[in-house]
Motif scaffolding. Structure first.
Motif, PDB file in Angstrom:
ATOM      1  N   LYS A  11       0.847  -1.193   0.000  1.00 31.99           N
ATOM      2  CA  LYS A  11       0.000   0.000   0.000  1.00 31.99           C
ATOM      3  C   LYS A  11       0.883   1.244   0.000  1.00 31.99           C
ATOM      4  N   ASN A  12       0.264   2.410  -0.295  1.00 32.48           N
ATOM      5  CA  ASN A  12       1.055   3.635  -0.288  1.00 32.48           C
ATOM      6  C   ASN A  12       1.303   4.108   1.146  1.00 32.48           C
ATOM      7  N   GLY A  13       2.163   5.105   1.282  1.00 29.45           N
ATOM      8  CA  GLY A  13       2.587   5.545   2.604  1.00 29.45           C
ATOM      9  C   GLY A  13       1.458   6.063   3.460  1.00 29.45           C
ATOM     10  N   LYS A  14       0.572   6.851   2.898  1.00 33.12           N
ATOM     11  CA  LYS A  14      -0.543   7.400   3.660  1.00 33.12           C
ATOM     12  C   LYS A  14      -1.446   6.296   4.188  1.00 33.12           C
ATOM     13  N   TYR A  15      -1.768   5.344   3.322  1.00 35.02           N
ATOM     14  CA  TYR A  15      -2.613   4.218   3.741  1.00 35.02           C
ATOM     15  C   TYR A  15      -1.961   3.492   4.918  1.00 35.02           C
ATOM     16  N   ASN A  16      -0.674   3.178   4.783  1.00 35.72           N
ATOM     17  CA  ASN A  16      -0.009   2.394   5.823  1.00 35.72           C
ATOM     18  C   ASN A  16       0.001   3.104   7.169  1.00 35.72           C
ATOM     19  N   MET A  17       0.298   4.399   7.176  1.00 29.67           N
ATOM     20  CA  MET A  17       0.350   5.125   8.442  1.00 29.67           C
ATOM     21  C   MET A  17      -1.053   5.368   9.010  1.00 29.67           C
ATOM     22  N   ASP A  18      -2.003   5.718   8.136  1.00 30.96           N
ATOM     23  CA  ASP A  18      -3.372   5.946   8.611  1.00 30.96           C
ATOM     24  C   ASP A  18      -4.009   4.671   9.148  1.00 30.96           C
ATOM     25  N   PHE A  19      -3.679   3.548   8.545  1.00 33.58           N
ATOM     26  CA  PHE A  19      -4.264   2.289   9.000  1.00 33.58           C
ATOM     27  C   PHE A  19      -3.751   1.928  10.386  1.00 33.58           C
ATOM     28  N   ASP A  20      -2.468   2.152  10.637  1.00 31.31           N
ATOM     29  CA  ASP A  20      -1.949   1.900  11.980  1.00 31.31           C
ATOM     30  C   ASP A  20      -2.676   2.762  13.006  1.00 31.31           C
ATOM     31  N   PHE A  22      -5.699   4.032  12.696  1.00 27.15           N
ATOM     32  CA  PHE A  22      -7.072   3.537  12.763  1.00 27.15           C
ATOM     33  C   PHE A  22      -7.179   2.342  13.709  1.00 27.15           C
ATOM     34  N   LEU A  23      -6.214   1.444  13.661  1.00 26.19           N
ATOM     35  CA  LEU A  23      -6.254   0.267  14.534  1.00 26.19           C
ATOM     36  C   LEU A  23      -6.150   0.655  16.003  1.00 26.19           C
ATOM     37  N   THR A  24      -5.400   1.721  16.309  1.00 23.31           N
ATOM     38  CA  THR A  24      -5.349   2.176  17.707  1.00 23.31           C
ATOM     39  C   THR A  24      -6.693   2.740  18.141  1.00 23.31           C
ATOM     40  N   GLN A  25      -7.460   3.254  17.195  1.00 20.75           N
ATOM     41  CA  GLN A  25      -8.753   3.858  17.519  1.00 20.75           C
ATOM     42  C   GLN A  25      -9.850   2.822  17.754  1.00 20.75           C
ATOM     43  N   ILE A  26      -9.753   1.677  17.082  1.00 20.65           N
ATOM     44  CA  ILE A  26     -10.806   0.669  17.222  1.00 20.65           C
ATOM     45  C   ILE A  26     -10.421  -0.446  18.185  1.00 20.65           C
ATOM     46  N   CYS A  27      -9.165  -0.471  18.628  1.00 21.90           N
ATOM     47  CA  CYS A  27      -8.692  -1.556  19.490  1.00 21.90           C
ATOM     48  C   CYS A  27      -9.415  -1.520  20.839  1.00 21.90           C
ATOM     49  N   GLN A  28      -9.957  -2.662  21.235  1.00 24.75           N
ATOM     50  CA  GLN A  28     -10.640  -2.801  22.514  1.00 24.75           C
ATOM     51  C   GLN A  28      -9.689  -3.407  23.549  1.00 24.75           C
ATOM     52  N   ASN A  29     -10.116  -3.381  24.804  1.00 26.68           N
ATOM     53  CA  ASN A  29      -9.243  -3.871  25.876  1.00 26.68           C
ATOM     54  C   ASN A  29      -8.988  -5.369  25.818  1.00 26.68           C
ATOM     55  N   ASP A  30      -9.807  -6.094  25.046  1.00 24.30           N
ATOM     56  CA  ASP A  30      -9.652  -7.545  24.994  1.00 24.30           C
ATOM     57  C   ASP A  30      -9.142  -8.028  23.637  1.00 24.30           C
ATOM     58  N   GLU A  31      -8.509  -7.126  22.860  1.00 23.11           N
ATOM     59  CA  GLU A  31      -8.006  -7.542  21.554  1.00 23.11           C
ATOM     60  C   GLU A  31      -6.700  -6.838  21.231  1.00 23.11           C
ATOM     61  N   ALA A  32      -5.956  -7.461  20.309  1.00 20.40           N
ATOM     62  CA  ALA A  32      -4.692  -6.900  19.850  1.00 20.40           C
ATOM     63  C   ALA A  32      -4.550  -7.217  18.369  1.00 20.40           C
ATOM     64  N   PHE A  33      -3.750  -6.394  17.678  1.00 21.47           N
ATOM     65  CA  PHE A  33      -3.544  -6.574  16.243  1.00 21.47           C
ATOM     66  C   PHE A  33      -2.055  -6.698  15.935  1.00 21.47           C
ATOM     67  N   PHE A  34      -1.748  -7.601  15.006  1.00 24.66           N
ATOM     68  CA  PHE A  34      -0.390  -7.703  14.464  1.00 24.66           C
ATOM     69  C   PHE A  34      -0.517  -7.641  12.951  1.00 24.66           C
ATOM     70  N   SER A 248     -12.012  -2.880   5.145  1.00 29.21           N
ATOM     71  CA  SER A 248     -13.156  -2.198   4.532  1.00 29.21           C
ATOM     72  C   SER A 248     -13.668  -1.077   5.419  1.00 29.21           C
ATOM     73  N   GLU A 249     -13.728  -1.348   6.725  1.00 30.89           N
ATOM     74  CA  GLU A 249     -14.175  -0.323   7.667  1.00 30.89           C
ATOM     75  C   GLU A 249     -13.236   0.872   7.628  1.00 30.89           C
ATOM     76  N   PHE A 250     -11.955   0.596   7.568  1.00 30.30           N
ATOM     77  CA  PHE A 250     -10.977   1.681   7.509  1.00 30.30           C
ATOM     78  C   PHE A 250     -11.138   2.497   6.235  1.00 30.30           C
ATOM     79  N   GLU A 251     -11.223   1.814   5.112  1.00 26.94           N
ATOM     80  CA  GLU A 251     -11.287   2.505   3.827  1.00 26.94           C
ATOM     81  C   GLU A 251     -12.563   3.334   3.680  1.00 26.94           C
ATOM     82  N   LYS A 252     -13.610   2.950   4.396  1.00 25.85           N
ATOM     83  CA  LYS A 252     -14.864   3.698   4.345  1.00 25.85           C
ATOM     84  C   LYS A 252     -14.945   4.782   5.424  1.00 25.85           C
ATOM     85  N   SER A 253     -13.970   4.797   6.306  1.00 24.53           N
ATOM     86  CA  SER A 253     -14.036   5.742   7.419  1.00 24.53           C
ATOM     87  C   SER A 253     -13.903   7.171   6.924  1.00 24.53           C
TER      88      SER A 253
END
Length: 260
Positions: A11-20, A22-34, A248-253
């Protein structure tokens, strides 16, 4: 704790940084992303507090290289022939930021050893450099010109560069696993080009890459699987493959659409 693995591909640079972010914004206390990803086109990322004036943006654009900001600190990186990872973990997980950093580096080292026996000799840096002094040097704008404590080295040379930040009650850590030598071209894009050759030589002396160590091209699919296996082993987890719903959720945000 639910652990989700995301393979974002190229992906391009903006997508990669924005997606990271975005994941901090949707991350719940009982989940993690790699997440594992690459860069198309290549991109220069600057630390969140670094000034764009350090980079000759016009020259980068001429060469089809993105210039973006990272949400984390540190200095400039030319993302090119590399595999990039990101980890998003809730603060509620219970580890300190330093423990997360170290444990992640150990996991990456394990993954490298699984990929190629020659990479079983990686080690973690034990000394924290004086970054204030280094910023005053000519190479101060280059992230890979120095090695932070717990970053991964091979025979004394930096192989993986990582950065970390607490965001939205999460810990975001991401970093570059160097695979090829193109990253050494970063000095060509500095606004002050008076020391290009010496800076290229400095990067060459202080960094190394998987292809240089193994003397063969990197199989990115095999490397990705090895990194996943090393991460699962060190963290004692099973990563669940993400469906496309998160992307998909990210791209539509609204955030992504408004800034794209």
């Amino acid at each position: 704790m639910r652990w989700t693995f995301i393979d974002s591909g190229e992906k391009n640079g903006k997508y990669n940084m924005d997606f990271d972010i975005f994941l901090t914004q949707i991350c719940q206390n009982d989940e993690a992303f790699f997440r594992l990803y690459r860069w198309e086109p290549y991109a220069i990322s600057l630390g969140t507090n670094q000034d764009f004036k350090d980079i000759d943006i016009a020259k980068a654009r001429e060469d089809n290289i993105d210039v973006v900001k990272r949400p984390t600190g540190g200095r400039a990186i030319l993302h090119s022939e590399e595999l990039t990872y990101s980890l998003i973990l809730p603060v509620e997980f219970g580890l300190t930021a330093r423990e997360v950093y170290n444990k992640t580096s150990v996991a990456l080292s394990k993954g490298l050893g699984l990929y190629n026996d020659m990479l079983k000799s990686t080690e973690l840096e034990t000394i924290q450099p004086n970054f204030r002094e280094q910023l005053a040097e000519k190479s101060g704008s280059l992230c890979f010109a120095s090695t932070a404590k717990s970053e991964v080295k091979y025979l004394g040379k930096k192989l993986i560069g990582s950065a970390q930040r607490k965001m939205n009650r999460t810990i975001l850590q991401h970093g570059s696993i160097l695979c090829g030598r193109y990253h050494n071209n970063l000095p060509h894009y500095l606004y002050d080009d008076s020391s290009i050759q010496s800076l290229i030589e400095e990067l060459d002396n202080k960094t190394t890459e998987i292809s240089t160590i193994t003397n063969e091209s990197v199989d990115y699919l095999e490397l990705s699987q090895s990194i996943i296996n090393g991460f699962e082993s060190e963290w004692d987890i099973n990563l669940r493959q993400s469906s496309n719903s998160i992307e998909s959720e990210f791209e539509k945000s609204n955030q992504y659409l408004q800034e794209a």
